[in-house]
Design an enzyme around this catalytic site. Structure first.
Site, mmCIF file in Angstrom:
data_model
loop_
_atom_site.group_PDB
_atom_site.id
_atom_site.type_symbol
_atom_site.label_atom_id
_atom_site.label_comp_id
_atom_site.label_asym_id
_atom_site.label_seq_id
_atom_site.Cartn_x
_atom_site.Cartn_y
_atom_site.Cartn_z
ATOM 1 N N SER A 206 0.833 -1.203 0.000
ATOM 2 C CA SER A 206 0.000 0.000 0.000
ATOM 3 C C SER A 206 0.874 1.263 0.000
ATOM 4 C CB SER A 206 -0.948 -0.041 1.196
ATOM 5 O OG SER A 206 -1.956 0.931 1.094
ATOM 6 N N ASP A 349 -10.026 -3.589 -5.861
ATOM 7 C CA ASP A 349 -9.479 -2.853 -4.715
ATOM 8 C C ASP A 349 -10.311 -1.596 -4.497
ATOM 9 O OD1 ASP A 349 -7.957 -1.219 -2.982
ATOM 10 O OD2 ASP A 349 -6.086 -2.080 -3.687
ATOM 11 N N HIS A 376 -8.068 -4.831 -1.091
ATOM 12 C CA HIS A 376 -6.840 -4.113 -0.750
ATOM 13 C C HIS A 376 -6.053 -4.936 0.263
ATOM 14 C CE1 HIS A 376 -4.295 -0.599 -0.781
ATOM 15 N NE2 HIS A 376 -4.260 -0.618 0.543
#
Length: 464
Positions: A206, A349, A376
């Site tokens: 991320s 996502d 995600h």
């Protein structure tokens, strides 16, 4: 009739094999035929992935009761992973020239076993407000650092905890942003000095994936990372913000949750920041303003804090959150990456919007794999029968660990990396610095100690 029906079904049923985006013009890599061998071949990134990362050529099907991106992402938060992928660390503290401190968590601990000086090292950057304790970090680090005789890779790993995260002490009036790469850069300098013979492979999740991608693009062929993998990278922060803030559901669920975690992290470190920030400076004013926010959205937090106090030097303070998002995005740096990079994103996502497909197609060093599902940092799947890795709630495991472990082995054990021109390190006035970039530097300081990987900061969407 049956043949026609079968063809019709196959034509319209969804495909679960990841879509792989390769460059139109490949770069060529010098590749060892076997680990420690001097016999090499010249090959392309596509050949490496198709030959050594076979999982990316097979189907990934999410477990039936976690079918969509929202549910996969949510399970990252509510799932109990405290009994699986246990990882313990030795923490080292680095003092930087700007007064800040990095918390670097190494595994396996020195008391557990001794590894050779040239053992590959996986350098990990975690998500937004996470740390080395995060379940998604441990899910890959655990098998990576398990001894070979027990079915692992037998590598070493180091997690770079963002300033103020996972108990890292705050010793300067600055935390971190998604665009700052100097902390990673100095952590890599430290590793290069500590283990000069070890190949360094990056792994980002991320926001940490965004930092690694930016670092690789900024460094080009001077990267200390031999290769890297980035998972759930946000790429274009402007478009992600438009998605999260422009839709009522996303705004109330994701924007508020992410802001809540950031505000919690800021409050945890507020006393130190208040003491360190000089009165009447932008950082001091931003701290006071941000601590007054009540249930903010993510952009509210970035307006009040990140865009103003992201650093005590240019380009901060910035005029707006959008200016920060534009500056911090990593997609704009893809064209200059000069070491092999594997990117994995999920098309469902809920946090990441646009992917740099065209940029990837124009750079022979980068491959982008896009799964149909996974959310995600989720990618949960049903384990195979007898799978000892899968424990915890309903016995799930993360599919993404398989291609990442294949990538580690393919790069750390075979890639030569002859195209890199790594700058020299030397000592200057008590600091270890890099020639040509003497404004950066580090020295190890006392502190640190043992860190138990499953003991971390809890909270909604922690680490995403």
């Amino acid at each position: 009739m049956g043949v026609i029906l079968s063809l019709f079904i196959n034509l319209f049923r969804p495909t679960y094999t990841p879509t792989l985006y390769f460059p139109t013009q490949p770069a060529y890599l010098l590749y060892r035929k076997a680990r420690h061998s001097n016999e090499c071949i010249t090959t392309s990134l596509r050949d490496v992935i198709e030959g050594h990362c076979r999982t990316l050529l097979e189907e990934y099907r999410p477990v039936w009761w976690l079918p969509g991106g929202h549910i996969q992402t949510g399970y990252c938060v509510v799932g109990d992973f405290s009994t699986v992928d246990k990882v313990d660390y030795d923490r080292k503290l680095l003092r930087l020239k700007d007064g800040g401190t990095l918390g670097l968590d190494f595994t396996p601990p020195a008391s557990e076993r001794t590894l050779s000086e040239d053992t590959p090292i996986i350098v990990v950057m975690h998500g937004l407000t996470g740390g080395s304790h995060e379940a998604y970090v441990r899910s890959i680090i655990a098998p990576t650092c398990t001894p070979v005789e027990q079915g692992g890779l037998g590598y070493r790993a180091m997690v770079v905890n963002f300033r103020g995260c996972a108990g890292t002490p705050v010793t300067s009036p600055q935390l971190y942003t998604g665009g700052h790469t100097d902390d990673l850069r100095q952590a890599l300098m430290y590793l290069s000095q500590l283990y000069p013979e070890a190949p360094l492979i990056g792994l980002g999740f991320s926001l940490g994936a965004n930092v690694i991608a930016r670092y690789l693009g900024q460094e080009g062929n001077k990267s200390r990372l031999l290769a890297a993998a980035v998972l759930g990278c946000p790429w274009d922060l402007v478009k992600n913000s438009e998605r999260i803030e422009g839709d009522l559901f996303y705004r109330e669920i994701y924007s508020k949750a992410l802001a809540r975690n950031l505000l919690k992290m800021l409050r945890t470190n507020a006393a130190h920041l208040s003491r360190l920030a000089a009165p009447h400076t932008p950082t001091a004013q931003a701290l006071a303003n941000t601590l007054q926010l009540k249930s903010p959205y993510l952009k509210d937090f970035d307006v009040a804090w990140t865009s103003v106090a992201g650093a005590t030097y240019p380009p901060f303070p910035m005029d707006s959150a959008d200016a920060y998002y534009e500056w911090a995005g990593s997609a704009q740096h893809v064209h200059n990456i000069r070491v092999p990079l594997l990117c994995v994103n999920a098309s469902d996502d809920p946090i990441v919007r646009d992917l740099p497909i065209e940029e990837v197609r124009q750079n022979g060093w980068v491959c982008l794999a896009v799964t149909r599902h996974g959310g995600h940092l989720g990618w949960f799947e049903k384990p195979e029968k007898g799978d000892r890795e899968a424990k915890g709630w309903f016995g799930l495991r993360r599919w993404v660990r398989k291609p990442v472990l294949e990538w580690f082995r393919a790069t750390a054990e075979h890639l030569v990396g002859e195209q890199r021109e790594i700058p020299e390190l030397y000592e200057q006035g008590g600091w270890i610095v890099e020639r040509g970039r003497e404004s950066l530097g580090f020295r190890e300081v006392e502190g640190g100690g043992k860190v138990i990987g499953v003991e971390g900061e809890a909270g909604l969407l922690a680490g995403l």
